[in-house]
Design a protein around this motif. Sequence first.
Motif, short mmCIF file in Angstrom:
data_model
loop_
_atom_site.label_atom_id
_atom_site.label_comp_id
_atom_site.label_asym_id
_atom_site.label_seq_id
_atom_site.Cartn_x
_atom_site.Cartn_y
_atom_site.Cartn_z
N ALA A 63 0.90 -1.22 -0.10
CA ALA A 63 -0.02 0.01 -0.04
C ALA A 63 0.82 1.21 0.06
O ALA A 63 1.95 1.34 0.78
CB ALA A 63 -0.72 -0.08 1.25
N SER A 64 0.60 2.41 -0.78
CA SER A 64 1.47 3.51 -0.84
C SER A 64 0.72 4.75 0.09
O SER A 64 1.27 5.76 -0.02
CB SER A 64 1.52 4.00 -2.20
N PHE A 65 -0.04 4.30 0.79
CA PHE A 65 -1.02 5.15 1.71
C PHE A 65 -0.71 4.45 3.07
O PHE A 65 -0.34 3.27 3.19
CB PHE A 65 -2.13 5.22 1.22
N THR A 66 -0.99 5.21 4.06
CA THR A 66 -1.16 4.61 5.47
C THR A 66 -2.29 3.67 5.63
O THR A 66 -3.52 4.19 5.75
CB THR A 66 -0.92 5.81 6.59
N ILE A 67 -1.85 2.40 5.87
CA ILE A 67 -2.95 1.50 6.29
C ILE A 67 -3.63 1.31 7.91
O ILE A 67 -4.46 1.04 8.07
CB ILE A 67 -2.62 0.10 5.72
N LEU A 68 -2.48 1.67 8.66
CA LEU A 68 -2.73 1.46 10.19
C LEU A 68 -2.25 2.66 10.74
O LEU A 68 -0.99 3.07 10.48
CB LEU A 68 -2.37 0.23 10.95
N ASN A 69 -2.96 3.53 11.58
CA ASN A 69 -2.15 4.72 12.46
C ASN A 69 -2.12 4.16 13.96
O ASN A 69 -3.46 3.66 14.42
CB ASN A 69 -3.00 5.94 12.33
N ALA A 115 5.00 9.99 12.65
CA ALA A 115 6.19 9.29 11.91
C ALA A 115 5.78 8.08 11.18
O ALA A 115 4.93 7.40 11.72
CB ALA A 115 7.34 8.95 13.06
N TRP A 116 6.25 7.73 10.21
CA TRP A 116 5.81 6.62 9.38
C TRP A 116 6.82 5.53 9.44
O TRP A 116 8.09 5.90 9.62
CB TRP A 116 5.58 6.75 7.93
N PHE A 117 6.42 4.22 9.14
CA PHE A 117 7.35 3.11 9.04
C PHE A 117 6.74 1.98 8.25
O PHE A 117 5.54 2.42 7.96
CB PHE A 117 7.85 2.42 10.39
N THR A 118 7.28 0.98 7.78
CA THR A 118 6.68 0.01 7.07
C THR A 118 6.81 -1.56 7.62
O THR A 118 7.69 -1.48 8.70
CB THR A 118 7.44 -0.04 5.78
N ASP A 119 5.70 -2.42 7.19
CA ASP A 119 5.80 -3.69 7.74
C ASP A 119 6.74 -4.39 6.73
O ASP A 119 7.25 -3.87 5.76
CB ASP A 119 4.53 -4.22 7.67
N PRO A 120 6.98 -5.65 7.12
CA PRO A 120 8.05 -6.53 6.25
C PRO A 120 7.49 -6.45 4.65
O PRO A 120 8.59 -6.60 3.78
CB PRO A 120 8.19 -7.68 6.89
N ALA A 121 6.09 -6.49 4.44
CA ALA A 121 5.84 -6.38 3.04
C ALA A 121 5.67 -5.08 2.33
O ALA A 121 5.06 -4.93 1.27
CB ALA A 121 4.27 -6.95 3.10
N GLY A 122 6.09 -4.14 3.07
CA GLY A 122 6.33 -2.62 2.58
C GLY A 122 5.29 -1.78 2.81
O GLY A 122 4.92 -0.70 2.22
N ASN A 123 3.99 -2.14 3.44
CA ASN A 123 2.86 -1.38 3.76
C ASN A 123 3.23 -0.46 4.75
O ASN A 123 3.92 -0.59 5.54
CB ASN A 123 1.81 -2.37 4.31
N VAL A 124 2.38 0.80 4.44
CA VAL A 124 2.98 1.98 5.37
C VAL A 124 2.15 2.06 6.53
O VAL A 124 0.94 1.96 6.45
CB VAL A 124 2.71 3.54 4.54
N LEU A 125 2.66 2.27 7.77
CA LEU A 125 2.19 2.41 8.95
C LEU A 125 2.55 3.85 9.62
O LEU A 125 3.48 4.25 9.34
CB LEU A 125 2.49 1.34 10.09
N ALA A 126 1.95 4.22 10.48
CA ALA A 126 2.36 5.50 11.26
C ALA A 126 2.09 5.37 12.76
O ALA A 126 1.28 4.69 13.21
CB ALA A 126 1.61 6.79 10.81
N VAL A 127 2.73 6.12 13.67
CA VAL A 127 2.90 6.47 14.81
C VAL A 127 2.52 7.77 15.10
O VAL A 127 3.07 8.52 14.29
CB VAL A 127 3.84 5.92 15.58
N LEU A 128 1.44 8.17 15.67
CA LEU A 128 1.00 9.77 15.94
C LEU A 128 0.61 10.17 17.37
O LEU A 128 0.18 9.32 18.11
CB LEU A 128 -0.11 9.96 14.94
N GLN A 129 0.74 11.36 17.55
CA GLN A 129 0.59 11.89 18.87
C GLN A 129 -0.64 13.14 18.57
O GLN A 129 -0.06 13.98 17.48
CB GLN A 129 1.98 12.48 19.51
N GLU A 130 -1.71 12.80 19.12
CA GLU A 130 -2.69 13.90 18.92
C GLU A 130 -2.57 15.36 19.52
O GLU A 130 -3.12 16.27 18.95
CB GLU A 130 -4.02 13.32 18.95
N SER A 131 -1.72 15.34 20.50
CA SER A 131 -1.67 16.67 21.16
C SER A 131 -0.38 16.53 22.06
O SER A 131 0.30 15.98 22.02
CB SER A 131 -3.04 17.11 22.12
#
Length: 131
Positions: A63-69, A115-131
């Motif tokens: 996926a070229s977009f974030t699949i899980l936040n 911040a973004w990172f990928t799983d071993p299959a290359g899918n994009v994931l993100a970690v985010l802080q809302e405030s």
Amino acid sequence: MFGQTQAFSGFSVDDLDEARRFYGETLGLQAEVVGEGDMRMLTLTLGSGARVFVYPKENHTPASFTILNFPVDDIDGAVDELERRGVTLERYSGFDQDAKGVVRGGSGDGPAAIAWFTDPAGNVLAVLQES
């Protein structure tokens, strides 16, 4: 029509066992492979109780977009822990990322930091802080 259903999301990977190790061991999610043969899939249970189905796909394209936040209270701590666990943060042109790979100072309804990172299959994931 679907207002009362328990909808779920899903995405593909190229290696189900590698995905189980990454999501289960590296990220610490409840990750269980279910089914047999060609009908195997990985069920992820998120902290909210929501489920996500991960299925193997022979001709998988990441996926070229974030699949899980993943929302966190402390993005710096989360990024440090991801790196400690062997996860590499992604850097994208057009974003002002700091030395850790975090974009800070979100505006409007967006996250305060992401911040973004990928799983071993290359899918994009993100970690985010809302405030």
